[in-house]
Design an enzyme around this catalytic site. Structure first.
Site, mmCIF file in Angstrom:
data_model
loop_
_atom_site.group_PDB
_atom_site.id
_atom_site.type_symbol
_atom_site.label_atom_id
_atom_site.label_comp_id
_atom_site.label_asym_id
_atom_site.label_seq_id
_atom_site.Cartn_x
_atom_site.Cartn_y
_atom_site.Cartn_z
ATOM 1 N N THR A 197 1.078 -1.130 -9.265
ATOM 2 C CA THR A 197 -0.127 -0.390 -8.889
ATOM 3 C C THR A 197 -0.806 0.217 -10.110
ATOM 4 O OG1 THR A 197 0.538 0.115 -6.618
ATOM 5 C CG2 THR A 197 -0.983 1.642 -7.646
ATOM 6 N N PHE A 210 -0.128 -8.662 -6.859
ATOM 7 C CA PHE A 210 -0.916 -8.607 -5.623
ATOM 8 C C PHE A 210 -1.771 -7.353 -5.529
ATOM 9 C CE2 PHE A 210 2.491 -5.886 -4.121
ATOM 10 C CZ PHE A 210 1.942 -5.124 -3.102
ATOM 11 N N LYS A 211 -1.409 -6.300 -6.248
ATOM 12 C CA LYS A 211 -2.179 -5.060 -6.186
ATOM 13 C C LYS A 211 -3.619 -5.256 -6.652
ATOM 14 C CE LYS A 211 1.573 -2.852 -4.957
ATOM 15 N NZ LYS A 211 2.217 -1.748 -5.618
ATOM 16 N N ASP A 212 -3.850 -6.279 -7.486
ATOM 17 C CA ASP A 212 -5.212 -6.532 -7.979
ATOM 18 C C ASP A 212 -6.187 -6.799 -6.838
ATOM 19 O OD1 ASP A 212 -4.642 -6.313 -10.736
ATOM 20 O OD2 ASP A 212 -3.963 -8.404 -10.825
#
Length: 467
Positions: free
Chosen positions: A144, A111-113
């Site tokens: 991250t 999800f950090k993308d």
């Protein structure tokens, strides 16, 4: 749009300055002076937008014209062109009232993308506009680092150093970071925990002279842009489920260690999104669960778990929530954060705890419960959860009311955490992008979790011009 510090000594700075400052110069965190309010009729119109169009709509409230409209649209299009799914963050119904928001379709399968592809492009944009070399420093509990490196690697005018806890991330997470052999990338594996890395980052950013000398910029969720980019998928997911079910409100169950992802949901709710309960899913490192249930924020003993990205004791974004809980009183925030530094804990009063319980529910998922959840859902639905998403689903089962629709954030692809999947006696097939990593050499340095040693490595990295 002006931004202020939670501690009151930085005020009325614009969006670009907020991005570049990262951690506020007074040691606090930057937040909007006033949270934009989106009326119900506007929400209805926004529900028909594509993900990219929705991101532009929401970002525009905060950018407030500092980036020309056409250039902001280009930044957004470029950032999400790297995703493997046309919807960017698709929503999947798993069963009954449970939906999964798939946040792992970006280049590093996490999800950090979603935030870091945009932030990397934004930093590159600012560097080209100002002619200033940007030096990025970040710490990671696993995801991250890879996302940040992927977001800026090869970009002119940018160098990046990432700290990760040596031996405390999954093998795939380690490979995604350390198989990159670009001259503008430095990976440092520290002998310690993520909390040690996060402490070093905050202390170096708090040294304003050092920070300004090297044009030091933040990639961690202390940077408000990380939070802003993540609010978008709360809106997008809500619209998809509301259209399918005709529900008025939706709960969200969020695996979180640093309180950034759940705070993005809290911000979306403050903007006017009809969010019901925000469910905080943690693992054995359950400082956030303890706070939500008892009103005491006190780090415990660090534990390595099956969900390593949440192996965090001190949640850096907690201060942002504290600011709103204390009625936007920066002096009170400063006092409590000073108390935390000296006494090692924060305690809120009964009235404040009642508000916390209105805002959040929480469940700390133990290791065996995490694995059993993966097994159960794979057996019953054929959907393979990564261990962090499994914590979110277990928290949904514990905290969600039977008649409420709930969206659990699926924060990573299970291939990133095969160590946990194997414990469930499940054999998975790696995506080719991940399987290829195992044949590549690694580039990293193992160092002590020591500020002076980190500074020496940084000064060596930053001594070479990127232009």
């Amino acid at each position: 749009m002006n931004f202020v510090s939670t501690r009151g000594n930085v005020s009325k700075i614009g969006f670009i300055d907020t991005v570049l400052m990262g951690l506020a110069n007074d040691g606090g965190l930057l937040i909007p002076e006033k949270v934009p309010q989106i009326p119900a009729e506007r929400l209805q119109a926004m529900s028909e937008l594509s993900y990219q169009e929705l991101a532009y709509e929401i970002f525009s409230y905060y950018v407030d014209g500092e980036i020309p409209d056409n250039e902001l649209k280009e930044l957004i299009e470029k950032s999400y062109a790297t995703f493997r799914h046309p919807e960017v963050t698709p929503v999947q119904k798993v069963k009954d009232n449970l939906y999964l928001l798939e946040l792992f379709h970006g280049p590093t399968f996490a999800f950090k993308d979603i935030a870091l592809q945009f932030l990397g492009n934004l930093y590159s944009y600012v560097s080209k506009k100002t002619g200033e070399t940007i030096h990025i420093l970040g710490a990671t509990s696993g995801d991250t680092g890879a996302s940040a490196i992927e977001g800026v690697r090869g970009k002119e005018g940018i160098r990046i150093c990432i700290l990760h806890p040596h031996g405390k991330v999954s093998k795939v997470q380690e490979l995604q970071m350390t198989t990159i052999h670009d001259p503008n990338v430095l990976n440092l594996a520290i002998k310690g925990t993520f909390d040690d890395g996060q402490r070093i980052i905050k202390e170096l950013f708090a040294d304003v002279e050092f920070k300004n000398k090297y044009h030091l910029r933040a990639i961690n969720s202390i940077n408000f842009v990380r939070i802003l980019a993540q609010t978008v998928y709360y809106f997008y997911a809500y619209f998809q489920v509301a259209k399918e079910t005709n529900t008025k409100t939706v709960n969200f169950s969020v695996p979180t260690g640093n309180f950034g992802d759940i705070f993005a949901g809290y911000l979306a709710k403050k903007m006017g999104l009809p969010v019901g309960k925000l469910i905080v899913a943690t693992n054995e490192n359950n400082i956030l669960e303890d706070f939500i249930k008892d009103g005491v924020y006190k780090p415990g003993e660090f534990k390595s778990t099956y969900s390593p990205s949440m192996d965090i004791q001190v949640a850096s974004n907690f201060e942002r929530y504290l600011y709103y809980l204390l009625g936007e009183n920066s002096e009170a925030v400063t006092d409590l954060m000073n108390q935390f530094k000296s006494e090692g804990k924060i305690v809120v009063n009964e009235e404040q705890l009642l508000q916390v319980k209105k805002d959040f529910a929480a469940h700390g998922v133990l290791g065996e419960e995490c694995l059993q959840t993966i097994k159960k859902y794979y057996s019953e639905t054929t959907y393979l959860l990564d261990p962090h998403t499994a914590c979110g689903v277990a928290a949904y089962e514990e905290c969600n009311e039977a008649n409420d629709f709930c969206i659990t954030l699926a924060t990573a692809h299970p291939a990133k955490f095969n160590e946990s999947i194997e414990r469930c006696d499940i054999n998975q097939t790696y995506p080719i992008e991940i399987s290829q990593l195992f044949d590549k050499p690694q580039y990293l340095e193992v160092v002590e979790a020591d500020n002076d040693e980190i500074v020496r490595k940084l000064e060596k990295l930053f001594s070479f011009s990127t232009r």
